[in-house]
Design an enzyme around this catalytic site. Structure first.
Site, PDB file in Angstrom:
ATOM      1  N   ASP A 265      39.861  37.406  41.948  1.00 34.93           N
ATOM      2  CA  ASP A 265      40.481  38.282  40.945  1.00 34.93           C
ATOM      3  C   ASP A 265      41.856  38.725  41.444  1.00 34.93           C
ATOM      4  O   ASP A 265      42.298  39.842  41.189  1.00 34.93           O
ATOM      5  CB  ASP A 265      39.591  39.481  40.637  1.00 34.93           C
ATOM      6  CG  ASP A 265      39.937  40.141  39.305  1.00 34.93           C
ATOM      7  OD1 ASP A 265      40.511  39.459  38.429  1.00 34.93           O
ATOM      8  OD2 ASP A 265      39.636  41.344  39.138  1.00 34.93           O
ATOM      9  N   LEU A 297      40.967  50.507  39.277  1.00 33.82           N
ATOM     10  CA  LEU A 297      41.187  49.250  39.978  1.00 33.82           C
ATOM     11  C   LEU A 297      41.854  48.266  39.034  1.00 33.82           C
ATOM     12  O   LEU A 297      41.443  48.124  37.876  1.00 33.82           O
ATOM     13  CB  LEU A 297      39.857  48.675  40.472  1.00 33.82           C
ATOM     14  CG  LEU A 297      39.232  49.339  41.710  1.00 33.82           C
ATOM     15  CD1 LEU A 297      37.833  48.782  41.942  1.00 33.82           C
ATOM     16  CD2 LEU A 297      40.095  49.127  42.940  1.00 33.82           C
ATOM     17  N   ALA A 298      42.871  47.595  39.513  1.00 29.85           N
ATOM     18  CA  ALA A 298      43.643  46.663  38.682  1.00 29.85           C
ATOM     19  C   ALA A 298      43.679  45.301  39.373  1.00 29.85           C
ATOM     20  O   ALA A 298      44.685  44.894  39.939  1.00 29.85           O
ATOM     21  CB  ALA A 298      45.045  47.200  38.445  1.00 29.85           C
TER      22      ALA A 298
END
Length: 373
Positions: A265, A297-298
């Site tokens: 991710d 969270l990014a």
């Protein structure tokens, strides 16, 4: 030059004390060491890794630069970190951005490192959107289906992450029918809705635990249904998105081996600066985590080689258990041909690691030099 591999992923099994004979940058022979003195020794040799969820790298986000050159920058950044094949991932955005990324991926069909395309959103549940921008979220529509089926007709592997409880059944059936891997993620589906999606051809679950409701004793939901299903699932193994104990629980709960694979991710900070912009927000690395302006969270600041190390050192898997999660299993999910080590291949296509998982250069002036950390 004779390289001794203390451990090697060969013929999809972990073997020990194998020698690789390299001449002019090409592997001439792979055979057990039989008393010959090696020129150099590596702790582990294996194919370059495969990552099915890569949002960015090298300072570039796919959403921000949905062009062939932008995708290639991301591919090259991850190659430097030990990942040789990626699915560049375009997340929730306008149809124009998703179409641009799709056509750019199609232009790169067959290019080294290009495994296909992952379209994550925009057809997701708004309450489980995470860092995805709410204004772009919309139901599965004809434009996306036609775009994906066009990519598939041209031979590009495609994964589509959506919320199955919100997807029109006929449109989802078309995605499955044209060969796309439909993955459930950013979803609030109940167990009943998830089971229905599995019967309709659901092929994967996206970053298990994250962007889905927790299961309870009377409501297993998407997560609980995924755990007991025969459907493969990705998971982020950075210790931030999912705790080590929860990763262990997943691995023990699955009905058989071969159903779990690691995804990074990854965002633009992998192989790039410590910040980037997404949806007009500045996102920074803080204590190893990527945090947006909302404090959420990014994405992740990790690569698959680090994930492999985490699976062994923090989750407690053996190398033989962990390596398929970053090599064979993700390739199988997408129908990509398996990778292996064999005579005749370029030495540059072997991922050689030291005991501390640093990348080693097999062809630099006849000596091993330490590469990416």
């Amino acid at each position: 030059m004779l390289i001794a591999a203390q451990k090697i992923w060969l013929d999809h099994t972990l073997q020990s004390n194998i020698g690789l004979t390299i001449v002019d940058g090409v592997v001439q022979d792979i055979a057990p060491l039989t008393g010959a003195t090696p020129d150099h020794t590596v702790a582990l040799a294996l194919p370059y890794l495969t990552d099915l969820q890569v949002n960015g790298g090298g300072g570039t986000m796919i959403n921000s630069d949905p062009t062939p050159s932008g995708i290639m920058r991301v591919i090259k950044a991850h190659r430097m970190k030990g990942t040789g094949t990626i699915l560049p991932t375009v997340i929730t955005d306008t149809h124009e951005v998703i179409e641009a990324a799709s056509l750019a991926a199609l232009d790169l069909l067959g290019a080294p490192g290009m495994g296909g395309l992952h379209i994550e959103g925009p057809h997701i549940a708004i309450e489980r959107r995470g860092t995805h921008k709410a204004e772009y979220i919309r139901p599965l529509d004809r434009r996306t289906v036609d775009l994906v089926c066009h990519l598939r007709a041209k031979g590009l592997a495609v994964m589509v992450t959506l919320a199955p409880e919100l997807a029109d059944a006929d449109l989802m059936a078309e995605l499955v029918g044209c060969g796309a891997i439909v993955s459930a993620g950013h979803s609030a589906a109940t167990a009943t809705q998830t089971k229905a999606a599995i019967t309709q051809g659901l092929g994967c679950f996206t970053h298990l635990y994250n962007a889905m409701p927790p299961m309870t004793s009377r409501a297993p939901g998407l997560l609980g249904t995924a755990l007991t299903s025969q459907i493969p699932a990705g998971i982020i193994v950075d210790g931030l998105h999912v705790s080590w104990d929860m990763v262990r629980i997943v691995l023990r709960a699955r009905p058989r081996s071969g159903l779990m694979f690691a995804v990074s991710d990854a965002m633009a900070t992998v192989g790039g600066p410590d910040h980037f912009r997404l949806y007009g927000q500045d996102i920074y690395v803080k204590d190893g985590a990527l945090i947006n302006d909302e404090g959420a969270l990014a994405g992740a600041h990790i690569d698959l080689r680090q994930s492999l190390r985490n699976l062994v050192e923090h989750v407690g898997l053996s190398l033989a258990e962990a390596i398929p999660m970053v090599t064979d299993i993700p390739r199988s999910v997408m129908g990509l041909p398996p990778l292996g080590l064999a005579s005749g291949m370029a030495a540059a296509d072997i991922l050689a690691l030291a005991d501390d998982y640093r990348i080693l250069d097999l062809i630099s002036e006849g000596c091993l030099t330490q590469g990416s950390t």
